[in-house]
Each structure stands twice: as structure tokens, then as C-alpha cells.
Design a protein around this motif. Structure first.
Motif: not given
Length: 373
Positions: A163, A165, A167, A172-173, A176
Motif C-alpha cells: 500500500t 500508506t 506505517f 500498525s500495518a 489495518s
């Protein structure tokens, strides 16, 4: 055989450490920090493979120390991790930062033993201070401090990182994607080395060895008419120079080899190959300055150097003081630590026939004593 791969991330620039040395190259005894961390993990658990992520230049040097799998990092922690994951085929992957350099073996074992509990196993610390968010207190019992290493199911972590995004950590990844996160007890000893002040909070770091490391360099260049001559960084007033791909400064070239030899970093041809056009006519003083910067970033300090110049021509004596001053400035040491000797070849050989110059160089290095930073 373990079905877990260890990834140790260390491709960052250490910008917050604010010293010439990169923190992964601080020495504890005679071992650089990155290697101490890798060997500690290796003793603490079984891994199918150990991957070290760093920069291209550092990897070239790291390979002189150990036979792990080395992967070039990216511009971000996440990019570096994705590069490393491309080399992982095991079911699980344990990811840590080299800067998290004092992780207790018991903490590593707790994480490994919990691998079947969830898709991601994360060590945490409780919060003991009062916390505010948006000017209002929050319940610290509901807050935890996340640490590394973190253990993940490999395929799920690869998917989570696929992704744009960014992290801040693996959990955290994974969160998600809605994956289950399991927490285990961390340790205050697993403090992350970020600034110089953090060195006082890391009990596993021992002071560096006081050993002196010695290197020897030798270079030879023939004369060529119609070129400027530079020797030990000083322009020599003659109507000929050295035949070479760069400016041919035989004194600096020998010195670079001596410095690299003391550090175990190879030779001048490996760092500045004469097959690359960018080094055509290169100023050897710039090459020396770059070498000094590399050596310091890898945790060494320059002690003293000693050069012997074998030249029937030109005469060296009128230039010796300028040579000492120039080299001392480039090396960042006092000029009394720079010694230059000159002799003729008694008219023997190519030097005696005034066809060229030979220089022998010796350099001494010590490990940076980071306890005095």
C-alpha cells in the motif's frame, strides 16, 4: 530448522544521532553494533535466515564481517522492510531495528513462543506517567508503549505493506487489515538508540577496544609531460605530472590505501575505480576527504600517518611542510601526527632514472571511544 526469518533494519542515516559516526558502527569491544545485535539474536533463537538491511556502501563493508544475507534498504523504513521481505520464504518473520540494540534474550523468547497466538506478536510496556490528549487526561491503563522486535505471519505482513500508506511499525500495518495482534511483555532494557543521550540507557554496550589498527599503502606513477604535478595535495613547480586516470597524486593514493587497509575496507580501486568516468582527472584531495568521512562514519578515529616518498626528481624538501599541513587538514589531525620522509633511489631503477615516483604509507586507526562523546 526454524520457520522464522530475522530481519534487522539499519538503512537509516542516523541523522538524529548528530555525530560523524553512524550509530550502527559504534564498537563494543571489537564488534560493531549491528553485528553484536545480529549475533545476540542468533544466540537467543533459531532462524532460517538472518537478513541485514543497510545502505549499498555499508553492505560492501559489512560483508567483510559476516555471511548473513544483506539487502539494500529504501528511502523509508517501510520500503526497506519490503525489500527484505522479498527475500523471505519462511512462514514467520521477526523484524527489529538495529538501534534496538539491547533486547533481552528472554524477551525474544517470549515473542517466539507466542507465534501461534495471533498474526502479529508485539512486545509492549505499560505507561507509568499521566497522559493528556487534546488538553484532556486519558486513561493510561488503556495505553501501551510498542517496542520491537515484532513477529508476523510473513504473507500477511507482505499484504499489509502492499500500500502507499506509511506505517510506523509492523503491528500498525497488520491492524489495518483487521489482523489479530497479541501483546507480550516488553522490557525497559530494549531501549532504542536514537540520540547520543540514549547511550547511557543501554546496559549491553561495552566500551570499545583500545587496539590500534595499522594499514600499509603503496602507489607508483610514471611521469607524463605537459601535466600539472600534485603530490600529497601540494602543487609541485615542474613542467610534468603523473600519468594517471585521476590527477595522479601518488602520495594521497598510497595514504588512502593505508587508511582503508587499517579499517579493513579494501583498497582505493574498489572505492574509486579508474574504470569510471566520474573519476577521470579527479582531485585526489577530494577522494581523501571522502575516505576520511567514510572511515569516521564507520566508527574509527585517525591516529597518525607516516609517508616515505621515493623520488630522484622532483626535489621534495621544499614542499614537505606544505604537504604536512595539507594532509593534517584533510585528515583532521594535528600536523605533528603527519610525518613525511623523502629519499632518492640512488639513481637505481625507474625512480633513479627519473621516470616516476613511489610512495609508501602507514596509517594507524583506533575505534571511536563513544563513551567520551
Amino acid at each position: 530448522m526454524s520457520n522464522t526469518t530475522l530481519i534487522l533494519l539499519g538503512a537509516g542515516s542516523s541523522s538524529r544521532f548528530e555525530t560523524d559516526v553512524k550509530k550502527q558502527w559504534l564498537y563494543t569491544g571489537e564488534t560493531p553494533l549491528w553485528l553484536q545485535v545480529a549475533e545476540h539474536f542468533e544466540r537467543s533463537a533459531r532462524f532460517e535466515k538472518i537478513i541485514i538491511v543497510s545502505t549499498r556502501d555499508e553492505i560492501r563493508f559489512m560483508q567483510h564481517f559476516a555471511s548473513y544475507t544483506f539487502v539494500e534498504g529504501g528511502d523509508t523504513r517501510q520500503a526497506s522492510l519490503k525489500h527484505a521481505l522479498a527475500e523471505v520464504t519462511s512462514t514467520h518473520v521477526l523484524v527489529s531495528d538495529i538501534a534496538r540494540c539491547c533486547v533481552p534474550a528472554t524477551m525474544i523468547q517470549r515473542i517466539m513462543e507466542a507465534k501461534e497466538a495471533a498474526s502479529c506478536i508485539v512486545p509492549v510496556l505499560p505507561v507509568t506517567d499521566t497522559l493528556y490528549h487534546d488538553n484532556a487526561p486519558i486513561d493510561r491503563e488503556k495505553v501501551q508503549i510498542i517496542q520491537t522486535p515484532q513477529l508476523s505471519v510473513t504473507e500477511m505482513l507482505k499484504k499489509a505493506l502492499d500500500t502507499e500508506t506509511l506505517f510506523t511499525d509492523d503491528s500498525s500495518a497488520m491492524a489495518s487489515l483487521g489482523e489479530k495482534i497479541h501483546f507480550v511483555a516488553g522490557s525497559p532494557d530494549a531501549h532504542k538508540l536514537t540520540t547520543v543521550a540514549d547511550l547511557q540507557k543501554l546496559p549491553c554496550l561495552k566500551e570499545p577496544s583500545a587496539k590500534t589498527l595499522t594499514g600499509f599503502g603503496l602507489d607508483i606513477h610514471p611521469f607524463e609531460a605537459g601535466r600539472e604535478m600534485f603530490l600529497c595535495g601540494v602543487k609541485i613547480d615542474v613542467d610534468y605530472g603523473f600519468k594517471a586516470h585521476s590527477d595522479g597524486d601518488v602520495g594521497i593514493h598510497a595514504l588512502i590505501d593505508a587508511l582503508l587497509g587499517a579499517a579493513g575496507m579494501g583498497d582505493i580501486g574498489e572505492l574509486y575505480p579508474d574504470t569510471e568516468e566520474c573519476y577521470a582527472g579527479a582531485n585526489s584531495k577530494k577522494l581523501l576527504a571522502d575516505t576520511v568521512s567514510r572511515i569516521r562514519s564507520y566508527g574509527y578515529e585517525i591516529g597518525n600517518i607516516d609517508l616515505s616518498i621515493l623520488a630522484q626528481a622532483p626535489k621534495i624538501l621544499p614542499y614537505k611542510e606544505a604537504m604536512r599541513q595539507t594532509l593534517a587538514s584533510l585528515l583532521g589531525i594535528r600536523k605533528n601526527f603527519v610525518n613525511i620522509k623523502a629519499t632518492t633511489a640512488e639513481e637505481l631503477g625507474f625512480v633513479g632514472r627519473k621516470e616516476g615516483v613511489t610512495v609508501h604509507a602507514v596509517a594507524n586507526l583506533t575505534y571511536l571511544n563513544w563513551k567520551k562523546i
